[in-house]
Design an enzyme around this catalytic site. Structure first.
Site, short mmCIF file in Angstrom:
data_model
loop_
_atom_site.label_atom_id
_atom_site.label_comp_id
_atom_site.label_asym_id
_atom_site.label_seq_id
_atom_site.Cartn_x
_atom_site.Cartn_y
_atom_site.Cartn_z
N ASP A 1 0.83 -1.20 0.00
CA ASP A 1 0.00 0.00 0.00
C ASP A 1 0.87 1.26 0.00
O ASP A 1 1.82 1.36 0.79
CB ASP A 1 -0.90 -0.03 1.24
CG ASP A 1 -1.89 1.10 1.28
OD1 ASP A 1 -2.76 1.15 0.38
OD2 ASP A 1 -1.82 1.93 2.20
N ASP B 1 -10.56 0.93 -4.40
CA ASP B 1 -10.50 2.39 -4.29
C ASP B 1 -11.10 3.11 -5.49
O ASP B 1 -11.12 4.34 -5.53
CB ASP B 1 -9.04 2.85 -4.14
CG ASP B 1 -8.49 2.63 -2.75
OD1 ASP B 1 -9.30 2.58 -1.80
OD2 ASP B 1 -7.26 2.50 -2.61
#
Length: 567
Positions: free
Chosen positions: A201, A333
């Site tokens: 991430d 996302d």
């Protein structure tokens, strides 16, 4: 491209958002045992690797991307025995497991941070980025990704700590070698269990610009752009080389880094296999093509010419620099692919197949986000109370209160771009809660179109998106040219069609994708027009390549031809 064909280069990744995939215990939240129940489904699709979004202990301020304990499974998802069983059964079925590694920041509930904020003298204080006030104010003007300042004041130490995301997500100080060692130990813990890789991430944010200079003010905002001083910082490659040498190189695994605000020239530094950092990265250049006045939450449509330019540049540059591409249309996302890049109305099925074709025939490792393979769409909640996502709620309040946009215009932007579009429960069938859960309520509302769009319906229709994706994946496994062929963009100026070739020694793949809602004629390039050809896959007509090399394409049509270019 004469690079070694690592196992992950011929693989396809299926991304699972655990909270939304399958609820095995009826509490309205997806869980690890629910994923185990659906391993045969993923195997039937043909995927090779399952990427799990964070499964670690978390307060869930940002849906698991705020981690309180890296070695403990979040209780809402199960326990470590459940994970061990999932990993064992996945491996038994020939499926690999890739975990999310979230190490730019932790939760403010992590023991490290709890100790860090107690005292400047505490050894854990330096695990995070603390700065003294400047003239009684924040150390710089950086704005958080979720709104407001990136700095939060703690009276006990009379300092601010940095949080590029929510204030409950303090950034780790990677300058501290003890932090890096802790991260490496966490990685070894999971790798020694037998996992097969990491998705990292926002990994390009771990090195900040020295001095923490003010960022440029954008659109008259109070706060500056933190990416100016946080993306691709001066020591990020040093840190990743160290990680590779100490940890990654000791295991036969795959790594992909999420690298926002990284152009292809910068990306090659991460993925050039001679540099020994990462195997591939997620870039955002194609995700930014529909950005406008309000950034991500603008309502403009992408231009095909821009999409061609971006994807082609990444195909060519990454290959030329000994790297490997990740291929994706959507994830947890982003908005649903068919709603954003295709047509989720009349041409939903055709455009979903077309988008899959365009992506899966490119060079790189394709990522299929849960539900993409059945053409799940954006949701259309009518009120903000039905949304859960932190980013979405912040945007709603900013649009209404700061920008003074109407409720209608605000909700239109949210309908198009909210992260909750991708996070609604997986639609398994047309029963209550789309078969996701037996609970009276689910953590996020099921998309209202689940009775029409679901796995049961898809698997009962031989012409469904599911079976088309299954065939796309099979082609990648069977034809080496999909892995090794060089990329060439064709018909660059065509405003309706995205076509390209994958060129091998004796064969060429011709990929033709119509982005128009109308029928369009396509003329095969002259040098290929009279070659022997075979139609490998089509989402419409069978082979209609006539003697003149003309192909009539239906709205959102896709064709892939295998052409013999030598005897």
């Amino acid at each position: 491209m004469n690079e070694p064909i690592n196992w992950w280069k011929k693989s396809v990744v299926y991304q699972v958002y655990p909270k939304s995939f399958n609820d095995s215990d009826g509490d309205g939240i997806g869980d690890l045992n629910g994923i185990t129940e659906k391993l045969d489904y993923i195997k039937e699709l043909g995927a090779d690797i399952i990427w799990l979004n964070p499964i670690y202990d978390s307060p869930h301020v940002d849906n698991g991307y705020d981690i309180a304990n890296y070695r403990k499974i979040d209780s809402s998802l199960g326990n470590m025995s459940d994970f061990d069983r999932l990993l064992h059964l996945a491996h038994k079925k020939g499926l690999k497991i890739m975990l999310d590694l979230v190490v730019n920041h932790t939760s403010d509930q992590h023991p490290w941070f709890k100790k860090s904020e107690e005292s400047k003298e505490n050894s854990y204080h330096d695990y995070y980025i603390w700065k003294d006030p400047v003239d009684g104010h924040e150390p710089n003007n950086w704005g958080s990704s979720f709104g407001g300042s990136t700095w939060e004041y703690v009276e006990a130490v009379d300092q601010y700590y940095l949080h590029l995301f929510a204030k409950q997500q303090p950034d780790l100080n990677w300058e501290n070698s003890n932090v890096r060692k802790e991260v490496h130990d966490i990685m070894r813990f999971w790798l020694d269990k037998g996992i097969d890789g990491f998705r990292m991430d926002v990994i390009n944010l771990i090195s900040k610009k020295p001095g923490f200079p003010d960022g440029p003010i954008v659109q008259n905002k109070k706060f500056g752009d933190y990416y100016y001083g946080a993306a691709n910082g001066p020591k990020v490659h040093e840190y990743l080389k160290e990680m590779n040498q100490d940890v990654l190189s000791k295991y036969d695994i795959v790594t992909v880094g999420e690298t926002p605000h990284t152009n292809v020239e910068e990306a090659v530094k991460y993925v050039d296999n001679r540099r020994h950092e990462l195997d591939m990265v997620f870039h955002f250049d194609h995700m930014h093509l529909d950005y406008g006045k309000y950034g991500k939450f603008s309502t403009k449509r992408f231009k095909l010419a821009d999409l061609k330019a971006v994807l082609s540049k990444w195909q060519i540059e990454i290959s030329n620099h000994h790297g490997w591409n990740s291929l994706y249309w959507s994830n947890h996302d982003q908005a649903r692919a068919v709603s954003r890049f295709g047509d989720d109305g009349e041409h939903r099925v055709a455009s979903a197949k077309m988008l899959g074709t365009l992506l899966h025939m490119m060079q790189g490792t394709p990522y299929v986000y849960e539900g993409e393979e059945i053409g799940m769409t954006n949701l259309h909640n009518t009120q903000i109370a039905d949304y859960n996502d932190l980013e979405t709620l912040d945007v709603y309040h900013r649009f209404r209160n700061d920008y003074h946009l109407s409720e209608e215009d605000t909700m239109k932007a949210i309908h198009m771009k909210s992260r909750d579009n991708a996070r609604t429960p997986m639609q398994w069938d047309d029963s209550n809660n789309a078969g996701f859960s037996t609970s009276n309520s689910t953590w996020l509302k099921v998309n209202s179109n689940f009775k029409k769009i679901n796995v049961k319906q898809s698997k009962s229709d031989s012409n469904s998106i599911f079976y088309y994706y299954q065939k796309l994946i099979k082609l990648r496994h069977e034809y080496q040219i999909v892995t090794t062929g060089s990329y060439q963009l064709l018909d660059k100026e065509n405003s309706d069609i995205f076509s390209y070739a994958r060129v091998g020694d004796n064969t060429t793949l011709l990929v033709i994708c119509n982005f128009a809602k109308k029928k369009v004629d396509y003329l095969v390039p002259l040098e290929l027009r009279h070659m022997q050809h075979e139609l490998l896959i089509s989402n419409g007509k069978k082979d209609d390549w006539n003697v003149a090399g003309n192909i009539n394409l239906e709205p959102y049509a896709a064709r892939v031809y295998l052409i013999k270019t030598a005897n």
